[in-house]
Write a protein that holds these residues in place. Structure first.
Motif, PDB file in Angstrom:
ATOM      1  N   ILE A 118       3.425 -14.955   3.193  1.00 42.10           N
ATOM      2  CA  ILE A 118       4.426 -14.926   2.131  1.00 42.10           C
ATOM      3  C   ILE A 118       3.781 -14.331   0.882  1.00 42.10           C
ATOM      4  O   ILE A 118       2.711 -14.779   0.468  1.00 42.10           O
TER       5      ILE A 118
ATOM      6  N   PRO B  11      10.160 -18.815   4.675  1.00 42.01           N
ATOM      7  CA  PRO B  11       9.230 -19.505   5.579  1.00 42.01           C
ATOM      8  C   PRO B  11       9.598 -19.368   7.056  1.00 42.01           C
ATOM      9  O   PRO B  11       8.712 -19.250   7.906  1.00 42.01           O
ATOM     10  N   LYS B  12      10.882 -19.365   7.392  1.00 39.53           N
ATOM     11  CA  LYS B  12      11.310 -19.209   8.796  1.00 39.53           C
ATOM     12  C   LYS B  12      10.837 -17.870   9.368  1.00 39.53           C
ATOM     13  O   LYS B  12      10.450 -17.791  10.530  1.00 39.53           O
TER      14      LYS B  12
ATOM     15  N   SER C 259       9.614 -13.566   1.957  1.00 42.02           N
ATOM     16  CA  SER C 259       9.421 -14.849   1.281  1.00 42.02           C
ATOM     17  C   SER C 259      10.011 -16.034   2.034  1.00 42.02           C
ATOM     18  O   SER C 259       9.798 -17.185   1.637  1.00 42.02           O
TER      19      SER C 259
ATOM     20  N   LYS D  87      -0.064 -19.021   9.686  1.00 39.37           N
ATOM     21  CA  LYS D  87      -0.299 -20.021   8.640  1.00 39.37           C
ATOM     22  C   LYS D  87      -0.684 -21.387   9.213  1.00 39.37           C
ATOM     23  O   LYS D  87      -1.380 -22.158   8.572  1.00 39.37           O
ATOM     24  N   ASN D  88      -0.259 -21.685  10.440  1.00 40.85           N
ATOM     25  CA  ASN D  88      -0.597 -22.984  11.038  1.00 40.85           C
ATOM     26  C   ASN D  88      -1.800 -22.901  11.981  1.00 40.85           C
ATOM     27  O   ASN D  88      -2.037 -23.814  12.763  1.00 40.85           O
TER      28      ASN D  88
ATOM     29  N   ASP E  55       8.319 -16.073   8.194  1.00 49.72           N
ATOM     30  CA  ASP E  55       6.858 -16.015   8.120  1.00 49.72           C
ATOM     31  C   ASP E  55       6.178 -16.783   9.254  1.00 49.72           C
ATOM     32  O   ASP E  55       5.016 -16.533   9.563  1.00 49.72           O
ATOM     33  N   GLU E  56       6.892 -17.682   9.905  1.00 44.25           N
ATOM     34  CA  GLU E  56       6.277 -18.575  10.883  1.00 44.25           C
ATOM     35  C   GLU E  56       5.420 -17.853  11.921  1.00 44.25           C
ATOM     36  O   GLU E  56       4.330 -18.305  12.263  1.00 44.25           O
TER      37      GLU E  56
END
Length: 183
Positions: free
Chosen positions: A41, A31-32, A29, A164-165, A34-35
């Motif tokens: 997530i 974000p760091k 969960s 994600k990006n 998950d990058e």
């Protein structure tokens, strides 16, 4: 089943178990974390539970093809992260590693120690010939870890990681049983 508790002076890698759910969910969960990971997530703890149930089921098979380890601090018993080893068919004698470390433990050598433990396990216990890893080209931390243990960058896969990006290129690394290891 072969001995699957891998230990160094600071950490133990052991197969995950249902009681690891909360720690794994928290890790997934962040974000760091998950990058540079493709899992994403989780929407809720049930989603994480479904993922780890399949990992745990793999460990019950007569011939394990996917090892998923919890990385645990020896002294404090704190959960540091996850480490995976996926095996190819026996003829290829090949494995692929992945890992996720909680940010509180970044840049402290735990990822490097974990990779070295799994390389030892793969080459000495499982008799693998080749162990490989991939990482997003912007994941400087993982690049440093993989190169520090002696893995060789073999190439670059174009836009293979759905992050994600957006799509990311992936560096491919490997080490052979005959290569010089760095500890």
């Amino acid at each position: 089943m072969k001995n699957t508790n891998l230990k160094s002076n600071r950490i133990t890698l052991r197969l995950i178990k249902p009681s690891d759910l909360a720690a794994i969910h928290l890790l997934h969960s962040l974000p760091k974390v998950d990058e540079f990971n493709t899992l994403g997530i989780p929407e809720n703890i049930q989603e994480t539970q479904a993922v780890i149930q399949s990992w745990i089921a793999e460990h019950e098979l007569d011939e394990i093809k996917n090892y998923t380890f919890a990385i645990e601090h020896i002294q404090t018993k704190e959960f540091i992260g996850l480490f995976g080893l996926k095996l190819w068919n026996k003829k290829n004698r090949r494995g692929e590693v992945w890992y996720k470390i909680h940010p509180d433990y970044w840049r402290k050598g735990f990822a490097t120690e974990s990779v070295n433990l799994v390389l030892d396990f793969g080459f000495e216990t499982l008799n693998l010939h080749r162990i490989q890893a991939g990482c997003a080209v912007d994941n400087i931390g993982s690049i440093k870890v993989l190169e520090k243990v002696g893995m060789i960058r073999e190439g670059r896969g174009r836009q293979t990681l759905p992050l994600k990006n957006g799509w990311s290129d992936n560096f491919e690394y490997s080490i052979l049983e005959t290569d010089e290891r760095k500890k």
